[in-house]
Design a protein around this motif. Structure first.
Motif, short mmCIF file in Angstrom:
data_model
loop_
_atom_site.label_atom_id
_atom_site.label_comp_id
_atom_site.label_asym_id
_atom_site.label_seq_id
_atom_site.Cartn_x
_atom_site.Cartn_y
_atom_site.Cartn_z
N GLU A 22 0.82 -1.21 0.00
CA GLU A 22 0.00 0.00 0.00
C GLU A 22 0.85 1.27 0.00
OE1 GLU A 22 -3.32 0.24 -0.17
OE2 GLU A 22 -3.54 -1.94 -0.28
N ARG A 23 2.16 1.12 0.20
CA ARG A 23 3.01 2.30 0.42
C ARG A 23 2.97 3.28 -0.74
NH1 ARG A 23 7.09 4.27 3.60
NH2 ARG A 23 8.54 5.62 2.49
N ARG A 24 3.05 2.78 -1.97
CA ARG A 24 3.06 3.71 -3.10
C ARG A 24 1.76 4.51 -3.18
NH1 ARG A 24 4.52 2.76 -9.51
NH2 ARG A 24 4.09 4.92 -10.10
N GLN A 25 0.64 3.83 -2.96
CA GLN A 25 -0.65 4.54 -2.96
C GLN A 25 -0.66 5.62 -1.89
OE1 GLN A 25 -3.34 4.49 -4.78
NE2 GLN A 25 -5.18 4.88 -3.54
N ALA A 67 -7.75 0.09 3.33
CA ALA A 67 -8.68 1.19 3.63
C ALA A 67 -8.33 1.84 4.96
CB ALA A 67 -10.12 0.66 3.65
N TRP A 68 -7.92 1.02 5.93
CA TRP A 68 -7.53 1.57 7.24
C TRP A 68 -6.31 2.46 7.10
CZ3 TRP A 68 -3.32 1.75 10.42
CH2 TRP A 68 -3.53 2.06 11.77
N LEU A 69 -5.31 2.03 6.34
CA LEU A 69 -4.10 2.81 6.15
C LEU A 69 -4.42 4.14 5.44
CD1 LEU A 69 -1.67 -0.03 5.04
CD2 LEU A 69 -1.47 1.32 7.15
N THR A 70 -5.30 4.08 4.44
CA THR A 70 -5.68 5.30 3.73
C THR A 70 -6.38 6.27 4.67
OG1 THR A 70 -5.86 4.15 1.62
CG2 THR A 70 -7.05 6.23 1.83
#
Length: 322
Positions: A22-25, A67-70
């Motif tokens: 998810e890091r790049r997003q 979704a949590w990270l975002t």
């Protein structure tokens, strides 16, 4: 605590690999929200720190880690935007968003320079767009970027911004009006590239008439040095920009001008003795340049240099590039 940047751990744990993926997003989101790659990296680091601060049981209870990270990254950026406004009021001189090269030219000199973290260059990161984003309230900026750029629903945006979906819809609508009011009609990419190339050639040829002809009479320069190098003494407009550019080459005759993509748009890089001393982004309307953003703050040029702190091997101070 296992750091998200450990590739060996990611390979052995599919769940961890998904989180790291998810890091790049997150970097792409945070850069658009903050206008600074350094601040975006800090925001993403804080997001991962909060994930790894949870127990395994708490992590497993989260149905959609992405979704949590975002959501957490959005909230971190929202907080940073509030404090950033105060910091930028104290910033020495003009503040311009951090310019980005195209991925193929990204150097490995900065921390977090993993190719997987590189920003996707599109209309939502061109310099004119980012500058308008700076005029928005933090809530407007977050609501607009999440909904219009990253296509999150207003219900999802509301969870991040802490307002109702209807209020977030109004925030995004207000942000769109700001963009419409500020943007000049779009100029085809090939035409923008031609005009920037003509500006470079006229500058190299010291052709003052050609330079003036390429500049709108109301064209302006915004120069960001961060107070680390001498700033332009006064606001430059129209023909003054052309005279200043030629005066610069007289004072620093060994400058090299390179055509480069800056935040996805045609731009110029100024080098001296092989080191980048300035990056220039342009706004073009029709056949004229209407605005130039010149970034000379060395802290903002790290993706363009061979190391985290480039020093001129001659020992001379940085030149006064626009």
């Amino acid at each position: 605590m296992t750091a998200p940047s450990e590739p060996g751990a990611a390979r052995s744990d599919p769940g961890l690999s998904a989180i790291v993926g998810e890091r790049r997003q997150l970097i792409n989101l945070a850069y658009r929200l903050l206008g600074s790659l350094a601040e975006a990296e800090d925001a993403v680091q804080e997001t991962y720190a909060r994930w790894y601060a949870m127990s395994p049981e708490q992590q497993e209870a989260i149905a959609s880690p992405g979704a949590w990270l975002t959501k957490v990254a959005g909230r971190v950026c929202l907080d940073l935007l509030g404090s950033a406004r105060a910091r930028r009021e104290r910033y020495v001189g003009e503040w311009v968003p951090e310019p980005l090269p195209e991925p193929a030219e990204w150097t490995s000199g900065r921390a977090g320079g993993d190719p997987a973290d590189r920003i996707t260059l599109d209309e939502s990161v061109n310099m004119a767009f980012l500058v308008v984003l700076e005029s928005m309230t933090p809530a407007e900026r977050v609501a607009f970027i999440l909904h219009d750029v990253f296509r999150y629903s207003f219900t999802e945006v509301a969870e991040i911004v802490g307002r109702t979906p209807a209020a977030c819809r109004q925030l995004a609508s207000s942000a769109r009006r700001r963009l419409r009011d500020a943007h000049a009609p779009a100029t085809p990419a090939a035409q923008r590239a031609r005009i920037v190339k003509d500006f470079k050639l006229a500058w190299e040829a010291k052709d003052i008439d050609a330079l003036i002809g390429l500049l709108d009479p109301g064209a302006t320069v915004v120069a960001d040095s961060g107070g680390l190098v001498e700033a332009v003494a006064h606001q430059l407009e129209g023909a003054q920009i052309a005279h200043y550019a030629l005066g610069l080459t007289e004072r620093a005759p060994h400058l090299t001008l390179l055509e480069r993509t800056v935040n996805g748009q045609p731009g110029l890089v100024i080098q001296e003795n092989g080191g980048t001393v300035a990056v220039m982004a342009f706004e073009v309307a029709g056949d004229r340049i209407t605005r130039i953003w010149g970034v000379r703050n060395p802290e903002k040029l790290r993706p363009w240099t061979a190391g985290p702190h480039h020093e001129d091997p001659s020992g001379r101070p940085p030149v006064e590039a626009p």
